[in-house]
Design a protein around this motif. Structure first.
Motif, PDB file in Angstrom:
ATOM      1  N   THR A 288     -20.234  95.821 -19.573  1.00 35.92           N
ATOM      2  CA  THR A 288     -19.290  95.917 -18.460  1.00 35.92           C
ATOM      3  C   THR A 288     -17.909  96.328 -18.954  1.00 35.92           C
ATOM      4  O   THR A 288     -17.245  97.172 -18.343  1.00 35.92           O
ATOM      5  CB  THR A 288     -19.213  94.573 -17.712  1.00 35.92           C
ATOM      6  OG1 THR A 288     -20.525  94.195 -17.310  1.00 35.92           O
ATOM      7  CG2 THR A 288     -18.337  94.683 -16.491  1.00 35.92           C
ATOM      8  N   GLU A 289     -17.474  95.756 -20.059  1.00 38.08           N
ATOM      9  CA  GLU A 289     -16.173  96.128 -20.636  1.00 38.08           C
ATOM     10  C   GLU A 289     -16.165  97.584 -21.098  1.00 38.08           C
ATOM     11  O   GLU A 289     -15.173  98.293 -20.923  1.00 38.08           O
ATOM     12  CB  GLU A 289     -15.830  95.206 -21.808  1.00 38.08           C
ATOM     13  CG  GLU A 289     -15.419  93.814 -21.385  1.00 38.08           C
ATOM     14  CD  GLU A 289     -14.143  93.812 -20.564  1.00 38.08           C
ATOM     15  OE1 GLU A 289     -13.219  94.590 -20.867  1.00 38.08           O
ATOM     16  OE2 GLU A 289     -14.084  93.032 -19.596  1.00 38.08           O
TER      17      GLU A 289
ATOM     18  N   SER B 249     -21.589  91.275 -20.551  1.00 36.01           N
ATOM     19  CA  SER B 249     -20.129  91.430 -20.501  1.00 36.01           C
ATOM     20  C   SER B 249     -19.639  92.560 -21.398  1.00 36.01           C
ATOM     21  O   SER B 249     -18.668  93.246 -21.061  1.00 36.01           O
ATOM     22  CB  SER B 249     -19.453  90.120 -20.883  1.00 36.01           C
ATOM     23  OG  SER B 249     -19.814  89.746 -22.187  1.00 36.01           O
TER      24      SER B 249
END
Length: 109
Positions: free
Chosen positions: A42-43, A39
């Protein structure tokens, strides 16, 4: 010592179907599985995409496609949030559509 060509030297004696199967086997040897981004990565990608789009910056993007990684240079012209696609205009003025899930890394130039 002579340089051995392996199974290539026998290709003239093989049926075309066998040659095709050997070529597919060699191509599969170089395939890689899709990398899984966490995550945080991805951010970070999302932030880089938004920054590059806002400032119309040239980027280098690594894309996963059919077991290989492809590098492209261009400018993000559109972000489609409904389909999660990025429209990238390449240096030769052609446009390609990239799924956000296929993007591995971005470098802003």
């Amino acid at each position: 010592m002579s340089k051995d060509r392996g199974t290539i030297k026998w290709a003239s004696l093989m049926l075309p179907e066998h040659v095709k199967l050997l070529q597919d086997m060699w191509r599969d040897d170089y395939r890689m599985s899709r990398p899984v981004l966490d995550s945080q990565e991805t951010e970070m990608l999302n932030a880089q995409i938004l920054e590059a789009f806002e400032y119309k910056s040239a980027i280098s993007v690594s894309i996963y496609s059919d077991g290989t990684v492809i590098n492209r240079l261009g400018i993000i012209t559109k972000l489609d949030s409904q389909t999660n696609n990025v429209i990238l205009q390449l240096t030769d003025s052609t446009q390609i559509t990239i799924a956000f899930d296929d993007i591995l890394s971005i470098t802003i130039r």
